[in-house]
Design an enzyme around this catalytic site. Structure first.
Site, PDB file in Angstrom:
ATOM      1  N   ASP A 186       0.861  -1.185   0.000  1.00  0.00           N
ATOM      2  CA  ASP A 186       0.000   0.000   0.000  1.00  0.00           C
ATOM      3  C   ASP A 186       0.897   1.234   0.000  1.00  0.00           C
ATOM      4  O   ASP A 186       1.512   1.561   1.017  1.00  0.00           O
ATOM      5  CB  ASP A 186      -0.914  -0.025   1.229  1.00  0.00           C
ATOM      6  CG  ASP A 186      -1.762   1.237   1.367  1.00  0.00           C
ATOM      7  OD1 ASP A 186      -1.883   1.984   0.376  1.00  0.00           O
ATOM      8  OD2 ASP A 186      -2.305   1.466   2.467  1.00  0.00           O
TER       9      ASP A 186
ATOM     10  N   THR B 247       2.873   9.616   1.643  1.00  0.00           N
ATOM     11  CA  THR B 247       4.086   9.885   2.426  1.00  0.00           C
ATOM     12  C   THR B 247       4.711   8.641   3.022  1.00  0.00           C
ATOM     13  O   THR B 247       5.745   8.738   3.682  1.00  0.00           O
ATOM     14  CB  THR B 247       3.772  10.883   3.562  1.00  0.00           C
ATOM     15  OG1 THR B 247       2.734  10.347   4.399  1.00  0.00           O
ATOM     16  CG2 THR B 247       3.340  12.227   3.002  1.00  0.00           C
TER      17      THR B 247
ATOM     18  N   LYS C 178       3.384   0.875   3.143  1.00  0.00           N
ATOM     19  CA  LYS C 178       3.123  -0.226   4.069  1.00  0.00           C
ATOM     20  C   LYS C 178       3.056  -1.515   3.269  1.00  0.00           C
ATOM     21  O   LYS C 178       2.603  -1.525   2.130  1.00  0.00           O
ATOM     22  CB  LYS C 178       1.800  -0.020   4.821  1.00  0.00           C
ATOM     23  CG  LYS C 178       1.714   1.249   5.635  1.00  0.00           C
ATOM     24  CD  LYS C 178       0.378   1.314   6.365  1.00  0.00           C
ATOM     25  CE  LYS C 178       0.226   2.625   7.137  1.00  0.00           C
ATOM     26  NZ  LYS C 178       0.044   3.770   6.228  1.00  0.00           N
TER      27      LYS C 178
ATOM     28  N   TYR D 200     -18.340   7.488  -9.771  1.00  0.00           N
ATOM     29  CA  TYR D 200     -17.647   8.313 -10.752  1.00  0.00           C
ATOM     30  C   TYR D 200     -17.974   7.852 -12.173  1.00  0.00           C
ATOM     31  O   TYR D 200     -17.989   6.655 -12.452  1.00  0.00           O
ATOM     32  CB  TYR D 200     -16.136   8.205 -10.563  1.00  0.00           C
ATOM     33  CG  TYR D 200     -15.535   9.021  -9.450  1.00  0.00           C
ATOM     34  CD1 TYR D 200     -16.241   9.322  -8.284  1.00  0.00           C
ATOM     35  CD2 TYR D 200     -14.221   9.481  -9.541  1.00  0.00           C
ATOM     36  CE1 TYR D 200     -15.669  10.047  -7.262  1.00  0.00           C
ATOM     37  CE2 TYR D 200     -13.639  10.216  -8.526  1.00  0.00           C
ATOM     38  CZ  TYR D 200     -14.358  10.493  -7.388  1.00  0.00           C
ATOM     39  OH  TYR D 200     -13.788  11.219  -6.386  1.00  0.00           O
TER      40      TYR D 200
ATOM     41  N   ASP E  86      -6.930   3.583  -3.523  1.00  0.00           N
ATOM     42  CA  ASP E  86      -7.002   3.252  -2.095  1.00  0.00           C
ATOM     43  C   ASP E  86      -8.425   3.389  -1.577  1.00  0.00           C
ATOM     44  O   ASP E  86      -8.894   2.552  -0.787  1.00  0.00           O
ATOM     45  CB  ASP E  86      -6.037   4.116  -1.290  1.00  0.00           C
ATOM     46  CG  ASP E  86      -6.244   5.610  -1.494  1.00  0.00           C
ATOM     47  OD1 ASP E  86      -6.863   6.023  -2.506  1.00  0.00           O
ATOM     48  OD2 ASP E  86      -5.771   6.388  -0.645  1.00  0.00           O
ATOM     49  N   ARG E  87      -9.129   4.421  -2.021  1.00  0.00           N
ATOM     50  CA  ARG E  87     -10.533   4.577  -1.629  1.00  0.00           C
ATOM     51  C   ARG E  87     -11.365   3.422  -2.150  1.00  0.00           C
ATOM     52  O   ARG E  87     -12.220   2.870  -1.434  1.00  0.00           O
ATOM     53  CB  ARG E  87     -11.090   5.902  -2.168  1.00  0.00           C
ATOM     54  CG  ARG E  87     -10.487   7.149  -1.557  1.00  0.00           C
ATOM     55  CD  ARG E  87     -10.900   8.395  -2.320  1.00  0.00           C
ATOM     56  NE  ARG E  87     -12.353   8.600  -2.310  1.00  0.00           N
ATOM     57  CZ  ARG E  87     -12.976   9.492  -3.094  1.00  0.00           C
ATOM     58  NH1 ARG E  87     -12.274  10.231  -3.952  1.00  0.00           N
ATOM     59  NH2 ARG E  87     -14.283   9.648  -3.012  1.00  0.00           N
TER      60      ARG E  87
ATOM     61  N   THR F  78      -3.326  12.533   5.539  1.00  0.00           N
ATOM     62  CA  THR F  78      -2.932  13.834   5.008  1.00  0.00           C
ATOM     63  C   THR F  78      -4.149  14.538   4.417  1.00  0.00           C
ATOM     64  O   THR F  78      -4.403  15.718   4.666  1.00  0.00           O
ATOM     65  CB  THR F  78      -1.852  13.672   3.929  1.00  0.00           C
ATOM     66  OG1 THR F  78      -0.744  12.956   4.493  1.00  0.00           O
ATOM     67  CG2 THR F  78      -1.383  15.026   3.434  1.00  0.00           C
TER      68      THR F  78
END
Length: 273
Positions: free
Chosen positions: A36, A40, A43, A122, A131-132, A154
């Site tokens: 992932d 910043t 993981k 969308y 990621d979402r 963030t």
């Protein structure tokens, strides 16, 4: 607070998600490496089938390839799935480095308009952060009770899904980003760093800015929850613990992106078998 036990679509992975204690229950168990890549940090997690996660690590940018290439050198045939919200160039470089280390099966996830019956709101699915999308794959329910997925880092993303349909979402500045933006874009709002989180009125400029950022963030989430009063609220990300402590009535939920990435990889390999 205990992590939420996800309720999965019958075709999807069944599991329990807390970093370090994820247990995958599937008909076929196999080891796979999940990566992932956030804005910043990076993981990674080795899932060992029914035995769960062997390890989860968060790496600073300068060390993010070292441990991964060591794993690949030992198990070059282990499937690898990547979720990356950085640039395409970074994702390509990461995949290339893994292949140079010997990886034979590297797959990069991308958002799909319709995946296993789950549809995104969308029109241009590729513009929805992967990621979402993966977090929603993990969070979806087999019934029609709404689910609100919050990833507070963030940036803070808020997504609403009902059954197999994404209703849409919101993207806000995270608490720290909001504070930094005020300092950067104004001439006289200046303060030393402060610790702690509160939504009470501040009596210094620092407290006003910091508390205001938390008030805006928690207030936005509560507003969405009021629009979907029966929803299950799941909160992940670096600011999740603070938000719950400030009274946001959600469940601390770790590892949704990993869980969604595992669902995606298993489905991909099954379709190619």
């Amino acid at each position: 607070m205990e992590s939420r036990t996800p309720i999965w679509n019958r075709d999807a992975l069944c599991g329990r998600g807390e970093f370090g204690s994820f247990r995958a229950v599937t008909e076929t168990s196999f080891r796979h490496l999940l990566i992932d890549v956030g804005n910043t940090s990076l993981k990674w997690c080795v899932l060992n089938g029914a035995d769960g996660a062997q390890h989860v690590e968060s790496l600073p940018n300068q060390d993010e390839l070292t441990a991964l290439t060591q794993i690949v050198e030992v198990e070059p045939d282990m499937p690898i799935a990547i979720s990356c919200v950085r640039s395409d160039e970074f994702a390509d470089r990461l995949s290339h480095q893994l292949r140079l280390a010997g990886a034979s099966r590297v797959y990069a996830a991308s958002t799909e308009q319709d995946f296993m019956g789950f549809q995104v709101a969308y029109d241009n699915a590729e513009s929805l952060g992967v990621d979402r999308w993966l977090a929603m794959l993990a969070a979806r329910r087999p019934d029609t009770r709404p689910v609100i997925v919050v990833d507070a880092g963030t940036a803070c993303t808020i997504d609403v899904l009902v059954g197999d349909t994404h209703q849409g979402g919101y993207i806000l500045s995270g608490s720290t980003l909001s504070q930094h933006s005020l300092v950067k874009e104004t001439d006289k709002i200046r303060f030393d760093s402060v610790t702690g989180s509160s939504v009470g009125p501040g009596s210094t400029t620092a407290a006003c800015v910091v508390n205001g950022s938390w008030l805006a963030l928690s207030g936005a989430i509560k507003q969405v929850l009021s629009d979907f009063p029966n929803a299950e609220l799941l909160i992940d990300g670096g600011d999740a613990v603070d938000l719950i402590a400030l009274g946001v009535p959600g469940t601390l939920t770790r590892g949704l992106v990993f869980q969604g990435l595992s669902i995606w990889l298993r489905h991909l390999l099954a379709t190619r078998a």
